[in-house]
Design a protein around this motif. Structure first.
Motif: not given
Length: 356
Positions: A207-229
């Motif tokens: 989320x940014x100051x404007x609102x929710x900008x992303x949701x990711x579902x999976x099994x590994x936190x590292x992989x989920x964070x990689x989608x945001x990067x």
């Protein structure tokens, strides 16, 4: 009329509803008590339970009984291919291709409507006002130019802006950040993120100051964070920041019970970043009631672009905030599930939960 005759007529009407085949010599509409909506035979919506269906001779009679017209089959007399829908599609093409943004009065005159009438019709068909649609188109052009290496000034004029002031004002809404920050891969943008266990595995919210900008579902936190990067390679990603913590409980609630997305949408501001076409598709997804599905073809028709089935599927795949914006409710015309960015098993689970 005898009881037998009445029962025979209702059986005939029900057959017409179930087969989606109007009766040529007996016009009627049917209403569904559980939804409060009335339709004409042939409506592409899911076939209702027979015990919930009541029949009316005219749309006026259905509305007098308190039912609302379906926005997919237009039982009150309009049709998805009527002149207003055609005019809206024509206006969209002008907004996408004209060098200068057409004035609302010109678009309305082309449709044979007043400016106020046309604005209402346009928003009903697309989910955006003509001004909002034009703004999204310019944002798409600016985004494309920046990604191709244009300077901010070059991208401003390539997008159709006459000067930098309006482009600067629009950029946070259409790009999610300033144009210069976007050109630098999100440099200067602060995006909060948080992860948690959910009913569908691990979930990451951004989320940014404007609102929710992303949701990711999976099994590994590292992989989920990689989608945001990957989306924001030069942004500042802040773990467990306040913006993400504020929306995380709502997202977890929707993942556990996707029917809650209706309540969540006004509760959680969205910071959606996409093309004008994607924004139209995502807006249409928000109109699909919980427990119902639409085909990609039906969504394409609903936004006035019936030939854009593949593009609709791609827009569903690019949806950054599923299942808050419920792309899982879109399936293939042959009954198959189609695709889902976070895996078909999760799509099945979401649909099963809604059916339950």
């Amino acid at each position: 009329m005898t009881a037998g005759t009445g029962e025979g007529r209702d059986a005939r009407r029900w057959r017409a509803v179930a087969d989606r085949q109007p009766i040529a010599d007996e016009p009627f509409v049917y209403a569904v008590a559980t939804t409060g909506i009335y339709c004409r035979p042939g409506c592409p919506s899911r076939t209702p339970n027979r015990e919930n269906v009541v029949y009316f001779a005219t749309p006026a009679a259905a509305e007098a009984a308190g039912y609302r017209p379906c926005r997919r089959c237009w039982p009150q007399g309009a049709d998805p291919d009527d002149s207003q829908t055609v005019a809206v599609a024509r206006a969209c093409r002008r907004l996408e291709t004209d060098e200068a943004e057409p004035a609302l009065a010109d678009l309305a005159a082309d449709a044979g409507l007043s400016a106020a009438q046309f604005r209402a019709v346009f928003k009903d068909r697309t989910g955006l006002t003509p001004k909002g649609y034009a703004r999204a188109v310019r944002g798409h052009r600016m985004r494309a130019a920046l990604e191709e290496g244009a300077t901010v000034t070059e991208a401003t004029y390539a997008a159709g802006y006459s000067g930098s002031a309006r482009a600067h004002a629009d950029a946070p809404g259409v790009l999610g950040m300033t144009a210069s920050a976007y050109r630098k891969g999100g440099a200067g943008e602060v995006i909060d993120h948080a992860t948690a266990d959910s009913a569908l595995g691990r979930v990451l919210v951004a989320a940014t100051a404007r609102g929710l900008c992303g949701i990711a579902l999976g099994d590994d936190d590292g992989a989920l964070l990689a989608t945001l990067w990957a989306r924001f390679p030069k942004a500042t990603l802040r773990a467990d920041g306040p913006a993400a913590q504020a929306v995380l409980p709502v997202v977890l609630r929707v993942v556990a019970d996707p029917r809650q997305n209706v309540a969540a949408l006004p509760e959680v501001p969205l910071d959606l970043r996409g093309t004008a076409f994607q924004l139209r598709v995502w807006e249409e997804l928000r109109r699909i009631p919980p427990g119902e599905t639409r085909t990609y073809t039906e969504v394409a028709a609903a936004i006035g672009q019936p030939s854009a089935t593949r593009a609709v599927a791609n827009a569903c795949g690019a949806n950054p905030v599923a299942p808050v914006v419920p792309c899982h409710r879109v399936v293939r015309s042959d009954g198959g599930l189609g695709g889902y960015r976070w895996g078909l098993e999760r799509k099945k689970a979401l649909l099963r939960e809604e059916e339950a």
